[in-house]
Write a protein that holds these residues in place. Structure first.
Motif, PDB file in Angstrom:
ATOM      1  N   UNK A 147      59.007 -18.824  74.407  1.00 40.59           N
ATOM      2  CA  UNK A 147      57.538 -18.861  74.430  1.00 40.59           C
ATOM      3  C   UNK A 147      57.062 -20.246  74.006  1.00 40.59           C
ATOM      4  N   UNK A 148      56.068 -20.745  74.727  1.00 38.26           N
ATOM      5  CA  UNK A 148      55.407 -22.002  74.368  1.00 38.26           C
ATOM      6  C   UNK A 148      53.983 -21.654  73.945  1.00 38.26           C
TER       7      UNK A 148
ATOM      8  N   UNK B 203      70.987 -20.945  83.729  1.00 34.56           N
ATOM      9  CA  UNK B 203      72.314 -21.231  83.186  1.00 34.56           C
ATOM     10  C   UNK B 203      73.148 -19.969  83.315  1.00 34.56           C
ATOM     11  N   UNK B 204      74.457 -20.090  83.116  1.00 31.07           N
ATOM     12  CA  UNK B 204      75.346 -18.934  83.247  1.00 31.07           C
ATOM     13  C   UNK B 204      76.407 -18.984  82.154  1.00 31.07           C
ATOM     14  N   UNK B 205      77.013 -17.853  81.912  1.00 26.25           N
ATOM     15  CA  UNK B 205      78.130 -17.763  80.968  1.00 26.25           C
ATOM     16  C   UNK B 205      77.771 -18.292  79.579  1.00 26.25           C
ATOM     17  N   UNK B 206      76.565 -17.949  79.130  1.00 25.38           N
ATOM     18  CA  UNK B 206      76.127 -18.343  77.795  1.00 25.38           C
ATOM     19  C   UNK B 206      75.715 -17.112  77.005  1.00 25.38           C
ATOM     20  N   UNK B 207      75.787 -17.247  75.699  1.00 24.23           N
ATOM     21  CA  UNK B 207      75.287 -16.233  74.769  1.00 24.23           C
ATOM     22  C   UNK B 207      74.100 -16.847  74.042  1.00 24.23           C
ATOM     23  N   UNK B 208      73.167 -16.014  73.611  1.00 22.52           N
ATOM     24  CA  UNK B 208      71.991 -16.520  72.912  1.00 22.52           C
ATOM     25  C   UNK B 208      71.896 -15.919  71.515  1.00 22.52           C
ATOM     26  N   UNK B 209      71.312 -16.698  70.612  1.00 19.95           N
ATOM     27  CA  UNK B 209      71.075 -16.243  69.257  1.00 19.95           C
ATOM     28  C   UNK B 209      69.737 -15.527  69.165  1.00 19.95           C
ATOM     29  N   UNK B 210      69.317 -15.225  67.941  1.00 17.92           N
ATOM     30  CA  UNK B 210      68.032 -14.539  67.746  1.00 17.92           C
ATOM     31  C   UNK B 210      66.854 -15.460  68.052  1.00 17.92           C
ATOM     32  N   UNK B 211      65.725 -14.864  68.391  1.00 17.07           N
ATOM     33  CA  UNK B 211      64.499 -15.624  68.635  1.00 17.07           C
ATOM     34  C   UNK B 211      63.958 -16.144  67.306  1.00 17.07           C
ATOM     35  N   UNK B 212      63.595 -17.430  67.293  1.00 18.70           N
ATOM     36  CA  UNK B 212      62.999 -18.047  66.102  1.00 18.70           C
ATOM     37  C   UNK B 212      61.873 -18.978  66.547  1.00 18.70           C
ATOM     38  N   UNK B 213      60.877 -19.123  65.701  1.00 25.14           N
ATOM     39  CA  UNK B 213      59.840 -20.121  65.959  1.00 25.14           C
ATOM     40  C   UNK B 213      60.336 -21.445  65.412  1.00 25.14           C
ATOM     41  N   UNK B 214      60.249 -22.493  66.232  1.00 23.44           N
ATOM     42  CA  UNK B 214      60.748 -23.806  65.836  1.00 23.44           C
ATOM     43  C   UNK B 214      59.739 -24.868  66.276  1.00 23.44           C
ATOM     44  N   UNK B 215      59.431 -25.781  65.380  1.00 22.82           N
ATOM     45  CA  UNK B 215      58.547 -26.897  65.724  1.00 22.82           C
ATOM     46  C   UNK B 215      59.415 -28.001  66.327  1.00 22.82           C
ATOM     47  N   UNK B 216      59.171 -28.288  67.601  1.00 25.03           N
ATOM     48  CA  UNK B 216      59.899 -29.319  68.328  1.00 25.03           C
ATOM     49  C   UNK B 216      58.970 -30.505  68.574  1.00 25.03           C
ATOM     50  N   UNK B 217      59.465 -31.531  69.224  1.00 25.40           N
ATOM     51  CA  UNK B 217      58.671 -32.731  69.491  1.00 25.40           C
ATOM     52  C   UNK B 217      57.346 -32.378  70.174  1.00 25.40           C
ATOM     53  N   UNK B 218      57.379 -31.390  71.068  1.00 25.18           N
ATOM     54  CA  UNK B 218      56.185 -31.029  71.846  1.00 25.18           C
ATOM     55  C   UNK B 218      55.398 -29.875  71.239  1.00 25.18           C
TER      56      UNK B 218
ATOM     57  N   UNK C 115      55.019 -26.177  68.648  1.00 27.00           N
ATOM     58  CA  UNK C 115      55.664 -24.932  68.233  1.00 27.00           C
ATOM     59  C   UNK C 115      56.101 -24.124  69.445  1.00 27.00           C
ATOM     60  N   UNK C 116      57.346 -23.651  69.404  1.00 28.05           N
ATOM     61  CA  UNK C 116      57.910 -22.827  70.475  1.00 28.05           C
ATOM     62  C   UNK C 116      58.736 -21.706  69.845  1.00 28.05           C
TER      63      UNK C 116
ATOM     64  N   UNK D 184      49.471 -24.525  76.030  1.00 29.65           N
ATOM     65  CA  UNK D 184      49.337 -24.230  77.462  1.00 29.65           C
ATOM     66  C   UNK D 184      50.076 -25.257  78.331  1.00 29.65           C
ATOM     67  N   UNK D 185      50.056 -26.511  77.949  1.00 27.30           N
ATOM     68  CA  UNK D 185      50.703 -27.576  78.727  1.00 27.30           C
ATOM     69  C   UNK D 185      52.228 -27.465  78.712  1.00 27.30           C
ATOM     70  N   UNK D 186      52.778 -26.685  77.792  1.00 25.70           N
ATOM     71  CA  UNK D 186      54.230 -26.539  77.669  1.00 25.70           C
ATOM     72  C   UNK D 186      54.758 -25.235  78.264  1.00 25.70           C
ATOM     73  N   UNK D 187      53.879 -24.420  78.843  1.00 28.82           N
ATOM     74  CA  UNK D 187      54.266 -23.106  79.375  1.00 28.82           C
ATOM     75  C   UNK D 187      55.351 -23.192  80.454  1.00 28.82           C
ATOM     76  N   UNK D 188      55.426 -24.321  81.175  1.00 29.62           N
ATOM     77  CA  UNK D 188      56.428 -24.462  82.246  1.00 29.62           C
ATOM     78  C   UNK D 188      57.859 -24.365  81.713  1.00 29.62           C
ATOM     79  N   UNK D 189      58.034 -24.570  80.404  1.00 26.67           N
ATOM     80  CA  UNK D 189      59.371 -24.521  79.806  1.00 26.67           C
ATOM     81  C   UNK D 189      59.858 -23.094  79.559  1.00 26.67           C
TER      82      UNK D 189
END
Length: 107
Positions: free
Chosen positions: A82-83, A44-59, A61-62, A86-91
Motif C-alpha cells: 500500500x502507498x 516476481x516468482x519463487x519468493x516468500x514474503x514476510x509480514x506486512x509492516x508500515x515503513x517510511x521510505x525515501x518516497x 510511508x508505505x 496518491x503519486x506513489x500508488x503505481x508501486x
C-alpha cells in the motif's frame, strides 16, 4: 536456423533460484538502503514474503513486505502492498529487488 532465445531470467545471488524476468522490469532507477541500486518489477516468482509492516521510505510511508528467495531464504528486497501518497500508488503490488542480490541467468 538460429537457436531460439529464451526469456532473460534473474536468479537469486545465493542459490540461483529463478526469481524474475527481465521483461517484467518497470524501473531501474530505484535505490535501496545504503544507496544500492534496485529494480522495480511488475511480477516476481519463487519468493516468500514476510509480514506486512508500515515503513517510511525515501518516497514516504508505505505498507511493505520483505521478499526472500523461496529456496534459500536470502533477503532480496521488498513488495509494496500500500502507498499512502496518491503519486506513489503505481508501486502497489510491485516488488523491488536489490541489484546485487540478483544475477543474470545465462544471458
Amino acid at each position: 536456423m538460429a537457436d531460439a532465445i529464451g526469456p532473460r531470467l534473474y536468479a537469486c545471488c545465493n542459490c540461483r533460484n529463478h526469481v524474475a524476468l527481465h521483461d517484467d522490469i518497470v524501473s531501474k532507477s530505484f535505490v535501496a538502503t545504503g544507496e544500492r541500486r534496485a529494480f522495480l518489477f511488475s511480477h516476481v516468482m519463487n519468493v516468500a514474503v514476510g509480514p506486512k509492516v508500515d515503513r517510511r521510505l525515501i518516497t514516504g510511508l508505505h505498507t511493505v513486505t520483505d521478499v526472500y528467495c523461496s529456496d534459500c531464504r536470502e533477503y532480496l528486497g521488498w513488495r509494496y502492498e500500500k502507498a499512502y501518497d496518491e503519486a506513489q500508488k503505481y508501486k502497489e503490488s510491485k516488488t523491488v529487488l536489490i541489484k546485487f542480490k540478483i544475477v543474470k541467468d545465462d544471458w
